[in-house]
Design a protein around this motif. Structure first.
Motif, PDB file in Angstrom:
ATOM      1  N   CYS A 159       0.847  -1.195   0.000  1.00 19.69           N
ATOM      2  CA  CYS A 159       0.000   0.000   0.000  1.00 19.69           C
ATOM      3  C   CYS A 159       0.882   1.244   0.000  1.00 19.69           C
ATOM      4  O   CYS A 159       2.108   1.148  -0.037  1.00 19.69           O
ATOM      5  N   PHE A 160       0.261   2.402   0.069  1.00 18.21           N
ATOM      6  CA  PHE A 160       0.984   3.664  -0.002  1.00 18.21           C
ATOM      7  C   PHE A 160       1.293   4.270   1.356  1.00 18.21           C
ATOM      8  O   PHE A 160       1.898   5.328   1.435  1.00 18.21           O
ATOM      9  N   CYS A 161       0.871   3.654   2.438  1.00 19.76           N
ATOM     10  CA  CYS A 161       1.122   4.206   3.766  1.00 19.76           C
ATOM     11  C   CYS A 161       2.626   4.224   4.065  1.00 19.76           C
ATOM     12  O   CYS A 161       3.385   3.443   3.509  1.00 19.76           O
ATOM     13  N   GLU A 162       3.007   5.099   4.986  1.00 20.59           N
ATOM     14  CA  GLU A 162       4.395   5.140   5.418  1.00 20.59           C
ATOM     15  C   GLU A 162       4.708   3.856   6.179  1.00 20.59           C
ATOM     16  O   GLU A 162       3.855   3.352   6.921  1.00 20.59           O
ATOM     17  N   PRO A 163       5.914   3.341   6.055  1.00 18.77           N
ATOM     18  CA  PRO A 163       6.246   2.042   6.645  1.00 18.77           C
ATOM     19  C   PRO A 163       6.021   1.924   8.158  1.00 18.77           C
ATOM     20  O   PRO A 163       5.638   0.879   8.638  1.00 18.77           O
ATOM     21  N   LEU A 164       6.229   2.976   8.912  1.00 20.61           N
ATOM     22  CA  LEU A 164       6.129   2.871  10.369  1.00 20.61           C
ATOM     23  C   LEU A 164       4.862   3.489  10.944  1.00 20.61           C
ATOM     24  O   LEU A 164       4.621   3.413  12.141  1.00 20.61           O
ATOM     25  N   GLY A 165       4.043   4.106  10.122  1.00 19.41           N
ATOM     26  CA  GLY A 165       2.833   4.751  10.618  1.00 19.41           C
ATOM     27  C   GLY A 165       1.646   3.811  10.634  1.00 19.41           C
ATOM     28  O   GLY A 165       1.737   2.662  10.201  1.00 19.41           O
ATOM     29  N   PRO A 166       0.506   4.300  11.127  1.00 18.58           N
ATOM     30  CA  PRO A 166      -0.716   3.492  11.089  1.00 18.58           C
ATOM     31  C   PRO A 166      -1.059   3.118   9.641  1.00 18.58           C
ATOM     32  O   PRO A 166      -0.913   3.935   8.739  1.00 18.58           O
ATOM     33  N   CYS A 167      -1.495   1.889   9.440  1.00 19.19           N
ATOM     34  CA  CYS A 167      -1.770   1.407   8.090  1.00 19.19           C
ATOM     35  C   CYS A 167      -2.855   0.349   8.141  1.00 19.19           C
ATOM     36  O   CYS A 167      -2.768  -0.591   8.940  1.00 19.19           O
ATOM     37  N   HIS A 168      -3.868   0.478   7.290  1.00 17.53           N
ATOM     38  CA  HIS A 168      -4.961  -0.494   7.281  1.00 17.53           C
ATOM     39  C   HIS A 168      -4.484  -1.892   6.892  1.00 17.53           C
ATOM     40  O   HIS A 168      -5.092  -2.885   7.281  1.00 17.53           O
ATOM     41  N   ALA A 169      -3.395  -1.998   6.152  1.00 18.02           N
ATOM     42  CA  ALA A 169      -2.890  -3.319   5.761  1.00 18.02           C
ATOM     43  C   ALA A 169      -2.528  -4.149   6.987  1.00 18.02           C
ATOM     44  O   ALA A 169      -2.682  -5.371   6.985  1.00 18.02           O
ATOM     45  N   ARG A 170      -2.098  -3.492   8.046  1.00 22.90           N
ATOM     46  CA  ARG A 170      -1.766  -4.221   9.273  1.00 22.90           C
ATOM     47  C   ARG A 170      -3.014  -4.836   9.909  1.00 22.90           C
ATOM     48  O   ARG A 170      -2.917  -5.779  10.691  1.00 22.90           O
ATOM     49  N   ASN A 171      -4.181  -4.314   9.575  1.00 25.73           N
ATOM     50  CA  ASN A 171      -5.414  -4.924  10.072  1.00 25.73           C
ATOM     51  C   ASN A 171      -5.577  -6.341   9.515  1.00 25.73           C
ATOM     52  O   ASN A 171      -6.050  -7.232  10.214  1.00 25.73           O
ATOM     53  N   TYR A 172      -5.175  -6.541   8.269  1.00 20.51           N
ATOM     54  CA  TYR A 172      -5.246  -7.885   7.696  1.00 20.51           C
ATOM     55  C   TYR A 172      -4.243  -8.812   8.380  1.00 20.51           C
ATOM     56  O   TYR A 172      -4.540  -9.980   8.626  1.00 20.51           O
ATOM     57  N   VAL A 173      -3.077  -8.277   8.709  1.00 25.48           N
ATOM     58  CA  VAL A 173      -2.082  -9.066   9.443  1.00 25.48           C
ATOM     59  C   VAL A 173      -2.646  -9.468  10.800  1.00 25.48           C
ATOM     60  O   VAL A 173      -2.516 -10.617  11.225  1.00 25.48           O
ATOM     61  N   ARG A 174      -3.304  -8.528  11.486  1.00 27.40           N
ATOM     62  CA  ARG A 174      -3.923  -8.836  12.787  1.00 27.40           C
ATOM     63  C   ARG A 174      -4.919  -9.985  12.658  1.00 27.40           C
ATOM     64  O   ARG A 174      -4.942 -10.894  13.496  1.00 27.40           O
ATOM     65  N   LEU A 175      -5.759  -9.938  11.631  1.00 28.62           N
ATOM     66  CA  LEU A 175      -6.721 -11.010  11.431  1.00 28.62           C
ATOM     67  C   LEU A 175      -6.014 -12.345  11.228  1.00 28.62           C
ATOM     68  O   LEU A 175      -6.381 -13.361  11.837  1.00 28.62           O
ATOM     69  N   LEU A 176      -5.001 -12.350  10.381  1.00 31.86           N
ATOM     70  CA  LEU A 176      -4.275 -13.588  10.083  1.00 31.86           C
ATOM     71  C   LEU A 176      -3.530 -14.144  11.281  1.00 31.86           C
ATOM     72  O   LEU A 176      -3.335 -15.347  11.400  1.00 31.86           O
ATOM     73  N   GLU A 177      -3.121 -13.257  12.180  1.00 29.12           N
ATOM     74  CA  GLU A 177      -2.418 -13.692  13.391  1.00 29.12           C
ATOM     75  C   GLU A 177      -3.375 -14.017  14.530  1.00 29.12           C
ATOM     76  O   GLU A 177      -2.941 -14.384  15.611  1.00 29.12           O
ATOM     77  N   GLY A 178      -4.670 -13.841  14.285  1.00 28.36           N
ATOM     78  CA  GLY A 178      -5.658 -14.155  15.322  1.00 28.36           C
ATOM     79  C   GLY A 178      -5.746 -13.137  16.432  1.00 28.36           C
ATOM     80  O   GLY A 178      -6.312 -13.413  17.488  1.00 28.36           O
ATOM     81  N   ARG A 179      -5.218 -11.942  16.192  1.00 27.35           N
ATOM     82  CA  ARG A 179      -5.284 -10.868  17.210  1.00 27.35           C
ATOM     83  C   ARG A 179      -6.570 -10.072  16.972  1.00 27.35           C
ATOM     84  O   ARG A 179      -6.566  -9.034  16.347  1.00 27.35           O
ATOM     85  N   LEU A 180      -7.674 -10.589  17.492  1.00 27.02           N
ATOM     86  CA  LEU A 180      -8.980 -10.030  17.194  1.00 27.02           C
ATOM     87  C   LEU A 180      -9.458  -9.015  18.216  1.00 27.02           C
ATOM     88  O   LEU A 180     -10.597  -8.561  18.146  1.00 27.02           O
ATOM     89  N   SER A 181      -8.621  -8.619  19.122  1.00 27.91           N
ATOM     90  CA  SER A 181      -9.054  -7.590  20.098  1.00 27.91           C
ATOM     91  C   SER A 181      -8.233  -6.333  19.940  1.00 27.91           C
ATOM     92  O   SER A 181      -7.296  -6.272  19.216  1.00 27.91           O
TER      93      SER A 181
END
Length: 110
Positions: free
Chosen positions: A88-110
C-alpha cells in the motif's frame, strides 16, 4: 508467517506481476482496490467527516473484524493473503490499514 506490509515505494521492479505481492490500497493506477480502506485520511465521503490516519485505520479495523466474524467467504479471501507481501501507499512505520489484515491472520482479534 501471516503476511508482511510493504510500502509501494519499497517494492522491487515488477512486483505487480509477482504473486508474492498483493496490492491492498484503493482502486486506481490499474488496481481494483478490493482490499483498500474506504475511510480516507482528511475528508471521508463514507462518513461525511474528517479523519486523522489513526482514526481511519481504526474504522477500517472495526469493519473488517465485523465482516471476519460473520462472512466465511471473506475469511477465506483474507486467508489467501497469508504469507504474501501486502502493498500500500502508507508510510512504513505509521498506522496502516494493511496491518489490520495481518492482525486477522495472526488471530489478534481484540
Amino acid at each position: 508467517m501471516s503476511a508482511l506490509v510493504v510500502c509501494v515505494r519499497d517494492c522491487p521492479p515488477g512486483w505487480e506481476r509477482d504473486l508474492d505481492f498483493v496490492y491492498v490500497g484503493r482502486a486506481g493506477h490499474g488496481h481494483d482496490g478490493r482490499w483498500g480502506n474506504r475511510h480516507r485520511v482528511g475528508w471521508c465521503s463514507a462518513c461525511a467527516r474528517t479523519h486523522a490516519r489513526g482514526e481511519a485505520v481504526a474504522l477500517h479495523w472495526e469493519e473488517v473484524l465485523a465482516r471476519w466474524r460473520v462472512d466465511e467467504a471473506y475469511r477465506a479471501a483474507v486467508e489467501g493473503l497469508r504469507g504474501r507481501n501486502l502493498v500500500c501507499f502508507c508510510e512504513p512505520l505509521g498506522p496502516c490499514h494493511a496491518r489490520n489484515y495481518v492482525r486477522l491472520l495472526e488471530g489478534r482479534l481484540s
